[in-house]
Design a protein around this motif. Sequence first.
Motif, mmCIF file in Angstrom:
data_model
loop_
_atom_site.group_PDB
_atom_site.id
_atom_site.type_symbol
_atom_site.label_atom_id
_atom_site.label_comp_id
_atom_site.label_asym_id
_atom_site.label_seq_id
_atom_site.Cartn_x
_atom_site.Cartn_y
_atom_site.Cartn_z
ATOM 1 N N LEU A 22 10.736 -0.602 -6.441
ATOM 2 C CA LEU A 22 9.346 -0.974 -6.706
ATOM 3 C C LEU A 22 8.483 -0.829 -5.459
ATOM 4 O O LEU A 22 7.355 -0.326 -5.520
ATOM 5 C CB LEU A 22 9.276 -2.415 -7.228
ATOM 6 C CG LEU A 22 9.855 -2.657 -8.614
ATOM 7 C CD1 LEU A 22 9.946 -4.157 -8.905
ATOM 8 C CD2 LEU A 22 9.009 -1.957 -9.664
ATOM 9 N N ALA A 23 9.014 -1.245 -4.311
ATOM 10 C CA ALA A 23 8.263 -1.130 -3.060
ATOM 11 C C ALA A 23 8.044 0.329 -2.692
ATOM 12 O O ALA A 23 6.967 0.703 -2.207
ATOM 13 C CB ALA A 23 9.005 -1.857 -1.943
ATOM 14 N N THR A 30 0.073 3.923 -2.699
ATOM 15 C CA THR A 30 -0.918 3.471 -1.719
ATOM 16 C C THR A 30 -1.173 4.523 -0.656
ATOM 17 O O THR A 30 -2.281 4.644 -0.138
ATOM 18 C CB THR A 30 -0.458 2.158 -1.065
ATOM 19 O OG1 THR A 30 -0.142 1.217 -2.086
ATOM 20 C CG2 THR A 30 -1.526 1.583 -0.170
ATOM 21 N N SER A 31 -0.160 5.321 -0.326
ATOM 22 C CA SER A 31 -0.311 6.314 0.739
ATOM 23 C C SER A 31 -1.265 7.443 0.352
ATOM 24 O O SER A 31 -1.691 8.210 1.216
ATOM 25 C CB SER A 31 1.050 6.885 1.141
ATOM 26 O OG SER A 31 1.606 7.631 0.080
ATOM 27 N N ASP A 32 -1.610 7.550 -0.921
ATOM 28 C CA ASP A 32 -2.607 8.539 -1.341
ATOM 29 C C ASP A 32 -3.969 8.241 -0.726
ATOM 30 O O ASP A 32 -4.800 9.131 -0.569
ATOM 31 C CB ASP A 32 -2.746 8.565 -2.865
ATOM 32 C CG ASP A 32 -1.538 9.176 -3.545
ATOM 33 O OD1 ASP A 32 -0.768 9.880 -2.862
ATOM 34 O OD2 ASP A 32 -1.366 8.937 -4.757
ATOM 35 N N VAL A 36 -0.090 4.077 5.733
ATOM 36 C CA VAL A 36 0.383 2.798 5.218
ATOM 37 C C VAL A 36 1.501 2.281 6.113
ATOM 38 O O VAL A 36 2.379 3.045 6.509
ATOM 39 C CB VAL A 36 0.950 2.969 3.787
ATOM 40 C CG1 VAL A 36 1.474 1.664 3.236
ATOM 41 C CG2 VAL A 36 -0.084 3.558 2.864
ATOM 42 N N SER A 37 1.468 0.997 6.434
ATOM 43 C CA SER A 37 2.585 0.370 7.135
ATOM 44 C C SER A 37 3.695 0.129 6.126
ATOM 45 O O SER A 37 3.443 -0.353 5.022
ATOM 46 C CB SER A 37 2.159 -0.962 7.751
ATOM 47 O OG SER A 37 1.201 -0.763 8.746
ATOM 48 N N VAL A 38 4.917 0.468 6.520
ATOM 49 C CA VAL A 38 6.045 0.351 5.600
ATOM 50 C C VAL A 38 7.153 -0.459 6.266
ATOM 51 O O VAL A 38 7.496 -0.225 7.426
ATOM 52 C CB VAL A 38 6.586 1.749 5.213
ATOM 53 C CG1 VAL A 38 7.757 1.624 4.259
ATOM 54 C CG2 VAL A 38 5.491 2.595 4.602
ATOM 55 N N ASP A 39 7.700 -1.405 5.527
ATOM 56 C CA ASP A 39 8.836 -2.189 6.001
ATOM 57 C C ASP A 39 9.990 -1.228 6.314
ATOM 58 O O ASP A 39 10.237 -0.289 5.546
ATOM 59 C CB ASP A 39 9.241 -3.177 4.902
ATOM 60 C CG ASP A 39 10.415 -4.031 5.306
ATOM 61 O OD1 ASP A 39 11.567 -3.599 5.049
ATOM 62 O OD2 ASP A 39 10.186 -5.102 5.869
#
Length: 79
Positions: A22-23, A30-32, A36-39
């Motif tokens: 899901l993440a 969101t990156s579109d 984006v910061s990603v875990d």
Amino acid sequence: MKQPEQNTGANARVTDNEFLKLASRAVSATSDLGPVSVDPDVAEAMGAIDEPALSLDDALDSHFDGEDPTAIEEVKGHG
């Protein structure tokens, strides 16, 4: 194949694997819109790799594909 049982209501839970899926979808959508910061765990699940940056000398050398451009001029008699 056995289907996972559906947890609903107050006892609903998401497994780690489901959370990462899901993440990953959320990051992709969101990156579109831009960076984006990603875990780190999510990034790893998405197939990201950790690669060290090039040193300044290696970065400069990569522009010449292993050939010294000044050596070519010397061979032609212009150096």
